[in-house]
Design a protein around this motif. Sequence first.
Motif, mmCIF file in Angstrom:
data_model
loop_
_atom_site.group_PDB
_atom_site.id
_atom_site.type_symbol
_atom_site.label_atom_id
_atom_site.label_comp_id
_atom_site.label_asym_id
_atom_site.label_seq_id
_atom_site.Cartn_x
_atom_site.Cartn_y
_atom_site.Cartn_z
ATOM 1 N N THR A 1 13.999 -23.936 -10.825
ATOM 2 C CA THR A 1 12.501 -23.252 -10.574
ATOM 3 C C THR A 1 12.461 -22.574 -9.290
ATOM 4 N N SER A 2 11.414 -22.070 -9.104
ATOM 5 C CA SER A 2 11.194 -21.418 -7.618
ATOM 6 C C SER A 2 9.602 -20.999 -7.801
ATOM 7 N N LEU A 3 9.233 -20.827 -6.590
ATOM 8 C CA LEU A 3 7.938 -20.133 -6.141
ATOM 9 C C LEU A 3 7.854 -18.690 -6.981
ATOM 10 N N PRO A 4 6.690 -18.249 -7.244
ATOM 11 C CA PRO A 4 6.418 -17.005 -7.744
ATOM 12 C C PRO A 4 7.135 -15.937 -6.893
ATOM 13 N N PRO A 5 7.633 -14.698 -7.387
ATOM 14 C CA PRO A 5 8.246 -13.894 -6.440
ATOM 15 C C PRO A 5 7.074 -13.153 -5.586
ATOM 16 N N ARG A 6 7.879 -12.979 -4.364
ATOM 17 C CA ARG A 6 6.855 -12.196 -3.436
ATOM 18 C C ARG A 6 7.005 -10.752 -3.960
ATOM 19 N N ARG A 7 5.758 -10.175 -3.938
ATOM 20 C CA ARG A 7 5.362 -8.750 -4.364
ATOM 21 C C ARG A 7 4.777 -8.228 -3.331
ATOM 22 N N GLY A 8 5.635 -7.511 -2.494
ATOM 23 C CA GLY A 8 5.227 -7.249 -1.021
ATOM 24 C C GLY A 8 4.994 -5.626 -0.952
ATOM 25 N N VAL A 9 4.337 -5.454 0.144
ATOM 26 C CA VAL A 9 3.947 -3.761 0.478
ATOM 27 C C VAL A 9 3.900 -4.006 1.963
ATOM 28 N N HIS A 10 4.670 -3.276 2.930
ATOM 29 C CA HIS A 10 4.866 -3.017 4.383
ATOM 30 C C HIS A 10 3.913 -1.685 4.662
ATOM 31 N N PHE A 11 3.030 -2.090 5.505
ATOM 32 C CA PHE A 11 2.195 -0.747 5.863
ATOM 33 C C PHE A 11 2.060 -0.958 7.529
ATOM 34 N N ARG A 12 2.380 0.122 8.225
ATOM 35 C CA ARG A 12 2.079 0.222 9.558
ATOM 36 C C ARG A 12 0.522 0.604 9.969
ATOM 37 N N VAL A 13 -0.137 -0.186 10.508
ATOM 38 C CA VAL A 13 -1.586 -0.183 10.834
ATOM 39 C C VAL A 13 -1.794 -0.162 12.034
ATOM 40 N N LEU A 14 -1.753 1.073 12.738
ATOM 41 C CA LEU A 14 -1.802 1.296 14.073
ATOM 42 C C LEU A 14 -2.765 1.955 14.773
ATOM 43 N N ARG A 15 -4.133 2.020 13.518
ATOM 44 C CA ARG A 15 -5.493 2.566 14.227
ATOM 45 C C ARG A 15 -6.309 1.538 13.523
ATOM 46 N N ASP A 16 -7.689 1.461 14.255
ATOM 47 C CA ASP A 16 -8.775 0.850 13.458
ATOM 48 C C ASP A 16 -9.190 1.546 12.258
ATOM 49 N N SER A 17 -9.165 2.704 12.099
ATOM 50 C CA SER A 17 -9.624 3.414 10.767
ATOM 51 C C SER A 17 -8.487 3.224 9.831
ATOM 52 N N LEU A 18 -7.238 2.962 9.956
ATOM 53 C CA LEU A 18 -6.174 2.680 9.109
ATOM 54 C C LEU A 18 -6.504 1.065 8.519
ATOM 55 N N ALA A 19 -6.904 0.189 9.454
ATOM 56 C CA ALA A 19 -7.050 -1.080 8.978
ATOM 57 C C ALA A 19 -8.237 -1.065 8.119
ATOM 58 N N GLN A 20 -9.316 -0.344 8.273
ATOM 59 C CA GLN A 20 -10.392 -0.160 7.293
ATOM 60 C C GLN A 20 -9.864 0.396 6.003
ATOM 61 N N GLN A 21 -9.293 1.245 6.167
ATOM 62 C CA GLN A 21 -8.656 1.830 4.853
ATOM 63 C C GLN A 21 -7.839 0.955 3.971
ATOM 64 N N LEU A 22 -7.064 0.091 4.624
ATOM 65 C CA LEU A 22 -6.539 -0.869 3.884
ATOM 66 C C LEU A 22 -7.206 -1.939 3.438
ATOM 67 N N ILE A 23 -8.228 -2.372 4.033
ATOM 68 C CA ILE A 23 -9.175 -3.406 3.616
ATOM 69 C C ILE A 23 -9.835 -2.676 2.356
ATOM 70 N N ASP A 24 -10.215 -1.421 2.199
ATOM 71 C CA ASP A 24 -10.649 -0.797 1.119
ATOM 72 C C ASP A 24 -9.640 -0.873 0.067
ATOM 73 N N GLU A 25 -8.403 -0.455 0.198
ATOM 74 C CA GLU A 25 -7.461 -0.413 -0.851
ATOM 75 C C GLU A 25 -6.881 -1.780 -1.355
ATOM 76 N N ILE A 26 -7.147 -2.985 -0.787
ATOM 77 C CA ILE A 26 -6.599 -4.329 -0.929
ATOM 78 C C ILE A 26 -6.918 -4.320 -2.356
ATOM 79 N N PRO A 27 -8.253 -4.586 -2.930
ATOM 80 C CA PRO A 27 -8.348 -4.808 -4.534
ATOM 81 C C PRO A 27 -7.629 -4.026 -5.332
ATOM 82 N N ASN A 28 -7.261 -2.786 -5.053
ATOM 83 C CA ASN A 28 -6.516 -1.775 -5.845
ATOM 84 C C ASN A 28 -5.073 -2.571 -5.866
#
Length: 332
Positions: free
Chosen positions: A2-29
Amino acid sequence: MTSLPPRRGVHFRVLRDSLAQQLIDEIPNLARRGVNVIVVEIDYSFEFARPENRPYCYKEEGKDAVSQHRAEALVRQARENGIRLIPEFNCLGHQGINTSIYPLLALNPDFDETPGYPNIPTRAWCPRHPGVMPVVLGLIDEIIDVFQADAIHVGMEEVLEISSPLCPRGCMHYHPAELFAGVVMDLHTHIVWRRGLEMLMWGDRLLDIRYQPGANVHDASANWTHRAISLIPTKQVVICDWHYNLPPGNPRDRYPSIQRFLDHGFKVWPTCGTQPSSAKPFSDYSRCMREQNPDVLGFLCTTWNVIAFPGAADTSPIKEIIPDWKEPESRE
């Protein structure tokens, strides 16, 4: 087994405030796609609030750094969508590129491993300078606290300047593996032992370029840091084992690094780039390895700003690979 569920990850570079907001908007998708972990590389592009940290905020010309308010909104959105958010602050290497020097070394030139030398491709801090770690840990602490994080990624990739003859503190008289392992352990002592959090790092410096198929000086070590794999006494570190373009051949021969890290007691998070032709075989092999050993934690897709918002969730390889890692009963 047995093990924990697999980590299904994505790495994003978020180096501007506008990108952070765009990631917020994309998270539900991303959540609908099956992503359950996002690594947010923020580095110095954060509006530090603590007085001692404020000078280290790096803003691209004409752009705002990620604000505390935006970071808090990002945390809320991730939690509401069942996603674990892990911030990243790049340590040791990548402290500047060519003539561009990032705040740690710009404000403290004596911290530099190669001070006064222009056009260093991947500038690094001096691992033996006693003043570096108190500053770095202060920056890491504030990022951890604002992101309410239970883990942090410390980078540590592509450290090409280490044990340099250009270092005025005599780093050339110390083995690169000893210097590299020392930084890992300083970070681990603070993050894991003192704060009780999980620590992640890239794995390239722990791989010998001679034995990693298709490797170059960026995705495996040619300067002997690979020997640090036996000098890190604790294995409470997650190794993000990244490979982006590997030659064809038997999967076990193409990806020997997974087994090597497992043999040394590490937990491994295999990591692909944006090229589907190389990402899919690596993901398939990693799933086979996870069936044998749950210390293969899942799979991480990196984007490096090649995959942009909006629409990241519908971009290859995320849309092809993340669903493969869903639990059978949850696959669409």
